[in-house]
Design a protein around this motif. Structure first.
Motif, PDB file in Angstrom:
ATOM      1  N   PRO A   1       0.832  -1.211   0.000  1.00 39.95           N
ATOM      2  CA  PRO A   1       0.000   0.000   0.000  1.00 39.95           C
ATOM      3  C   PRO A   1       0.861   1.254   0.000  1.00 39.95           C
ATOM      4  O   PRO A   1       2.045   1.227   0.364  1.00 39.95           O
ATOM      5  N   GLU A   2       0.267   2.359  -0.397  1.00 37.43           N
ATOM      6  CA  GLU A   2       1.018   3.609  -0.512  1.00 37.43           C
ATOM      7  C   GLU A   2       1.639   4.016   0.812  1.00 37.43           C
ATOM      8  O   GLU A   2       2.750   4.555   0.846  1.00 37.43           O
ATOM      9  N   LYS A   3       0.950   3.748   1.909  1.00 37.96           N
ATOM     10  CA  LYS A   3       1.489   4.139   3.215  1.00 37.96           C
ATOM     11  C   LYS A   3       2.804   3.414   3.530  1.00 37.96           C
ATOM     12  O   LYS A   3       3.606   3.897   4.336  1.00 37.96           O
ATOM     13  N   ALA A   4       3.013   2.271   2.872  1.00 40.32           N
ATOM     14  CA  ALA A   4       4.246   1.512   3.099  1.00 40.32           C
ATOM     15  C   ALA A   4       5.351   1.899   2.126  1.00 40.32           C
ATOM     16  O   ALA A   4       6.528   1.884   2.486  1.00 40.32           O
ATOM     17  N   PHE A   5       4.992   2.227   0.876  1.00 37.85           N
ATOM     18  CA  PHE A   5       6.059   2.467  -0.097  1.00 37.85           C
ATOM     19  C   PHE A   5       6.431   3.939  -0.272  1.00 37.85           C
ATOM     20  O   PHE A   5       7.466   4.255  -0.848  1.00 37.85           O
ATOM     21  N   ARG A   6       5.622   4.873   0.246  1.00 40.22           N
ATOM     22  CA  ARG A   6       5.955   6.284   0.075  1.00 40.22           C
ATOM     23  C   ARG A   6       6.999   6.742   1.088  1.00 40.22           C
ATOM     24  O   ARG A   6       6.981   6.357   2.254  1.00 40.22           O
ATOM     25  N   TYR A   7       7.913   7.578   0.632  1.00 40.36           N
ATOM     26  CA  TYR A   7       8.835   8.282   1.510  1.00 40.36           C
ATOM     27  C   TYR A   7       8.279   9.675   1.775  1.00 40.36           C
ATOM     28  O   TYR A   7       7.527  10.227   0.960  1.00 40.36           O
ATOM     29  N   ALA A   8       8.677  10.271   2.907  1.00 39.62           N
ATOM     30  CA  ALA A   8       8.221  11.615   3.245  1.00 39.62           C
ATOM     31  C   ALA A   8       9.127  12.641   2.577  1.00 39.62           C
ATOM     32  O   ALA A   8       9.902  13.361   3.219  1.00 39.62           O
ATOM     33  N   VAL A   9       9.034  12.687   1.260  1.00 41.29           N
ATOM     34  CA  VAL A   9       9.847  13.599   0.445  1.00 41.29           C
ATOM     35  C   VAL A   9       8.912  14.399  -0.453  1.00 41.29           C
ATOM     36  O   VAL A   9       7.737  14.051  -0.602  1.00 41.29           O
ATOM     37  N   PRO A  10       9.402  15.464  -1.061  1.00 41.71           N
ATOM     38  CA  PRO A  10       8.536  16.265  -1.942  1.00 41.71           C
ATOM     39  C   PRO A  10       7.843  15.419  -3.008  1.00 41.71           C
ATOM     40  O   PRO A  10       8.444  14.492  -3.568  1.00 41.71           O
ATOM     41  N   ASP A  11       6.600  15.761  -3.281  1.00 44.47           N
ATOM     42  CA  ASP A  11       5.805  14.988  -4.227  1.00 44.47           C
ATOM     43  C   ASP A  11       6.450  14.952  -5.611  1.00 44.47           C
ATOM     44  O   ASP A  11       6.334  13.960  -6.325  1.00 44.47           O
ATOM     45  N   ALA A  12       7.153  16.006  -5.966  1.00 46.82           N
ATOM     46  CA  ALA A  12       7.811  16.032  -7.274  1.00 46.82           C
ATOM     47  C   ALA A  12       8.871  14.935  -7.382  1.00 46.82           C
ATOM     48  O   ALA A  12       9.112  14.396  -8.473  1.00 46.82           O
ATOM     49  N   TRP A  13       9.514  14.610  -6.275  1.00 44.93           N
ATOM     50  CA  TRP A  13      10.503  13.527  -6.294  1.00 44.93           C
ATOM     51  C   TRP A  13       9.826  12.196  -6.630  1.00 44.93           C
ATOM     52  O   TRP A  13      10.367  11.387  -7.374  1.00 44.93           O
ATOM     53  N   PHE A  14       8.669  12.005  -6.033  1.00 45.70           N
ATOM     54  CA  PHE A  14       7.924  10.763  -6.279  1.00 45.70           C
ATOM     55  C   PHE A  14       7.359  10.735  -7.696  1.00 45.70           C
ATOM     56  O   PHE A  14       7.509   9.745  -8.425  1.00 45.70           O
ATOM     57  N   GLU A  15       6.726  11.819  -8.108  1.00 46.46           N
ATOM     58  CA  GLU A  15       6.063  11.842  -9.416  1.00 46.46           C
ATOM     59  C   GLU A  15       7.071  11.857 -10.570  1.00 46.46           C
ATOM     60  O   GLU A  15       6.884  11.153 -11.573  1.00 46.46           O
ATOM     61  N   ASN A  16       8.121  12.649 -10.444  1.00 46.52           N
ATOM     62  CA  ASN A  16       9.042  12.838 -11.565  1.00 46.52           C
ATOM     63  C   ASN A  16      10.223  11.879 -11.561  1.00 46.52           C
ATOM     64  O   ASN A  16      10.768  11.553 -12.614  1.00 46.52           O
ATOM     65  N   HIS A  17      10.622  11.439 -10.356  1.00 44.92           N
ATOM     66  CA  HIS A  17      11.835  10.625 -10.260  1.00 44.92           C
ATOM     67  C   HIS A  17      11.594   9.255  -9.618  1.00 44.92           C
ATOM     68  O   HIS A  17      12.554   8.510  -9.399  1.00 44.92           O
ATOM     69  N   LYS A  18      10.330   8.949  -9.317  1.00 44.62           N
ATOM     70  CA  LYS A  18       9.946   7.626  -8.798  1.00 44.62           C
ATOM     71  C   LYS A  18      10.684   7.265  -7.509  1.00 44.62           C
ATOM     72  O   LYS A  18      11.092   6.117  -7.298  1.00 44.62           O
ATOM     73  N   VAL A  19      10.879   8.260  -6.639  1.00 47.93           N
ATOM     74  CA  VAL A  19      11.550   8.020  -5.365  1.00 47.93           C
ATOM     75  C   VAL A  19      10.544   7.399  -4.393  1.00 47.93           C
ATOM     76  O   VAL A  19       9.621   8.067  -3.917  1.00 47.93           O
ATOM     77  N   ARG A  20      10.735   6.119  -4.119  1.00 48.92           N
ATOM     78  CA  ARG A  20       9.823   5.359  -3.253  1.00 48.92           C
ATOM     79  C   ARG A  20      10.496   4.041  -2.877  1.00 48.92           C
ATOM     80  O   ARG A  20      11.562   3.697  -3.382  1.00 48.92           O
ATOM     81  N   LYS A  21       9.875   3.311  -1.984  1.00 48.88           N
ATOM     82  CA  LYS A  21      10.360   1.979  -1.640  1.00 48.88           C
ATOM     83  C   LYS A  21       9.891   0.983  -2.701  1.00 48.88           C
ATOM     84  O   LYS A  21       8.743   1.023  -3.138  1.00 48.88           O
ATOM     85  N   TYR A  22      10.797   0.070  -3.102  1.00 48.07           N
ATOM     86  CA  TYR A  22      10.444  -0.954  -4.086  1.00 48.07           C
ATOM     87  C   TYR A  22      10.505  -2.368  -3.528  1.00 48.07           C
ATOM     88  O   TYR A  22       9.637  -3.184  -3.806  1.00 48.07           O
ATOM     89  N   GLY A  23      11.533  -2.670  -2.746  1.00 45.89           N
ATOM     90  CA  GLY A  23      11.652  -4.021  -2.208  1.00 45.89           C
ATOM     91  C   GLY A  23      12.299  -4.965  -3.211  1.00 45.89           C
ATOM     92  O   GLY A  23      12.207  -4.774  -4.423  1.00 45.89           O
ATOM     93  N   PHE A  24      12.933  -6.032  -2.667  1.00 43.95           N
ATOM     94  CA  PHE A  24      13.674  -6.962  -3.521  1.00 43.95           C
ATOM     95  C   PHE A  24      13.525  -8.397  -3.006  1.00 43.95           C
ATOM     96  O   PHE A  24      12.727  -8.653  -2.114  1.00 43.95           O
ATOM     97  N   HIS A  25      14.276  -9.314  -3.596  1.00 42.37           N
ATOM     98  CA  HIS A  25      14.157 -10.746  -3.300  1.00 42.37           C
ATOM     99  C   HIS A  25      12.721 -11.248  -3.525  1.00 42.37           C
ATOM    100  O   HIS A  25      12.253 -12.171  -2.861  1.00 42.37           O
ATOM    101  N   GLY A  26      12.031 -10.606  -4.475  1.00 44.24           N
ATOM    102  CA  GLY A  26      10.619 -10.924  -4.669  1.00 44.24           C
ATOM    103  C   GLY A  26      10.342 -12.358  -5.059  1.00 44.24           C
ATOM    104  O   GLY A  26       9.354 -12.950  -4.606  1.00 44.24           O
ATOM    105  N   THR A  27      11.213 -12.957  -5.892  1.00 43.14           N
ATOM    106  CA  THR A  27      10.971 -14.346  -6.280  1.00 43.14           C
ATOM    107  C   THR A  27      11.055 -15.266  -5.067  1.00 43.14           C
ATOM    108  O   THR A  27      10.271 -16.205  -4.925  1.00 43.14           O
ATOM    109  N   SER A  28      11.996 -14.979  -4.176  1.00 38.14           N
ATOM    110  CA  SER A  28      12.148 -15.791  -2.964  1.00 38.14           C
ATOM    111  C   SER A  28      10.978 -15.585  -2.007  1.00 38.14           C
ATOM    112  O   SER A  28      10.372 -16.543  -1.520  1.00 38.14           O
TER     113      SER A  28
END
Length: 394
Positions: A152-179
């Protein structure tokens, strides 16, 4: 289908030929220490080991040897590879599922390489070499980040300017997804948990490490962030540090942003803390000899692991059902498991030391039955890659 699953790491290449009708691996192997003079490879063909002769040191040379060897071995049995699945670490929010590889996909993976500098570039080498050798075969990218697109957005959003998120995709992504995907589904199956409401934490502990909260089979939070550098303490990666560290080290030590990032990625973690090795086996050996650096490193590792696992419980509306250990450390290091479960005893985990000693009962369980389940489940990333590849190519 006969599918080749390729899992390129920063200095390794795992490979497995999967028969998806029976979910078996007639052939599998690994090439390790890529990029060094000590590079070596092993192929297991129906249980028999074959050492691979490698003519080069990079991933491209490694995949050429793998494909040539597998082609020869399969031809002997009248079989051939029908599709190739590639694990790709970073797909950002561009890729939400398995994707057929074309020029645009290759370009996107390359564009995202700064977010996974240890992983995306060697994977691209493997993809390009495989396409050059097998241009007519469907080739599929399985993204580590795709499983976490359900956060959910509450988990992947960082508390940074919205322009960073919208223009530069600054957010949490997570890894090791196949595992995390494979292991959480396997836990639901083995322990008869409710597929829609189960609360599971998967701790994928290896040289790279992450933990994920899985609610009803879907990722709802995870420890890694915009890159695989965040979260838990790892072999050579620092895990979470104060974001102002880059600026501080620039001012104090004259280091560039790139130099700080390189140090946090390749020269930190357990290697830096122990001043011994990034390998937990070496660190435990030093610990047992009374080495104070190794002892401190393991204290930090264990504390940070417990802290991050507890933080993930905030993602669940009710109690945790299961904590699953996987990855090279999670599956094999009984002392790491014991330390974590002892830290979590106050929320109901009661370790069975005899079961933990042997890696669990027939289902992998290492706790007593009157509390939440903790278990060891071997990750099968290559099987997950093959199954997702099959689903897309049928």
């Amino acid at each position: 289908m006969i599918i080749l699953a390729l899992n390129a790491g920063s200095s390794s290449l795992k490979f497995a030929v999967c028969c998806t009708d029976s979910n078996t691996f007639p052939m599998e192997g690994i090439i390790e220490k890529i990029g060094t003079p000590d590079i070596f490879g092993v192929l297991k063909n129906n249980g028999e080991k074959l050492l691979l002769t490698l003519g080069g040191k990079d991933h491209q040379a490694a995949i050429q040897v793998v494909l040539a060897t597998l082609f020869h071995e399969l031809k002997q049995s009248g079989q051939s590879i029908e599709a190739i699945g590639h694990r790709v670490v970073h797909g950002a929010d561009i890729f939400h599922s398995a994707t057929l590889i074309d020029d645009s996909v290759i370009a996107s993976i390359a564009q995202l390489s700064p977010l996974a500098p240890l992983h995306n570039p060697p994977t691209l080498e493997v993809i390009k070499a495989a396409i050059a050798l097998y241009p007519s075969l469907p080739q599929v990218a399985i993204f580590d980040t795709a499983f976490h697109q359900s956060m959910p957005e509450k988990a992947f959003r960082y508390a940074v300017p919205d322009a960073w998120f919208e223009n530069h995709k600054v957010r949490k992504y997570g890894f090791h997804g196949t595992s995390h995907s494979y292991v959480s589904a396997e836990a639901i199956r083995r322990f008869n948990l409710c597929p829609d409401t189960s609360n599971i934490v998967v701790a994928h502990l290896g040289n790279g490490a992450s933990a994920t909260a899985v609610r009803g089979g879907k990722s709802v939070d995870t420890t890694m962030g915009i890159s695989p550098l965040d979260g838990l303490v790892m072999g050579t990666r620092s895990g979470t540090v104060d974001p102002s560290l880059h600026c501080y080290m620039k001012n104090e030590a004259g280091l560039s942003v790139e130099e700080v990032t390189d140090t946090l990625t390749k020269k930190s973690g357990m290697l830096a803390l122990s001043e011994t090795s990034s390998d937990m086996r070496d660190i435990w050996a030093k610990h047992d000899q009374g080495d104070s650096k190794a002892q401190m490193a393991l204290e930090v590792y264990s504390y940070r692991l417990a802290k991050e696992v507890l933080a993930l419980l905030a993602a669940f509306p009710s109690k945790i059902d299961a904590l699953i250990f996987t990855g090279g450390i999670g599956e094999n290091d009984k002392r790491v498991r014991a330390r974590l479960l002892e830290s979590l005893a106050w929320i109901g985990f009661e370790i069975d030391h005899e079961l933990n000693q042997v890696g669990g009962d027939t289902k992998g369980q290492i706790t007593k039955s009157n509390g939440p389940i903790a278990a060891v489940i071997e990750t099968q990333e290559e099987l997950e890659i093959a199954l997702q590849t099959k689903a897309l190519c049928q």
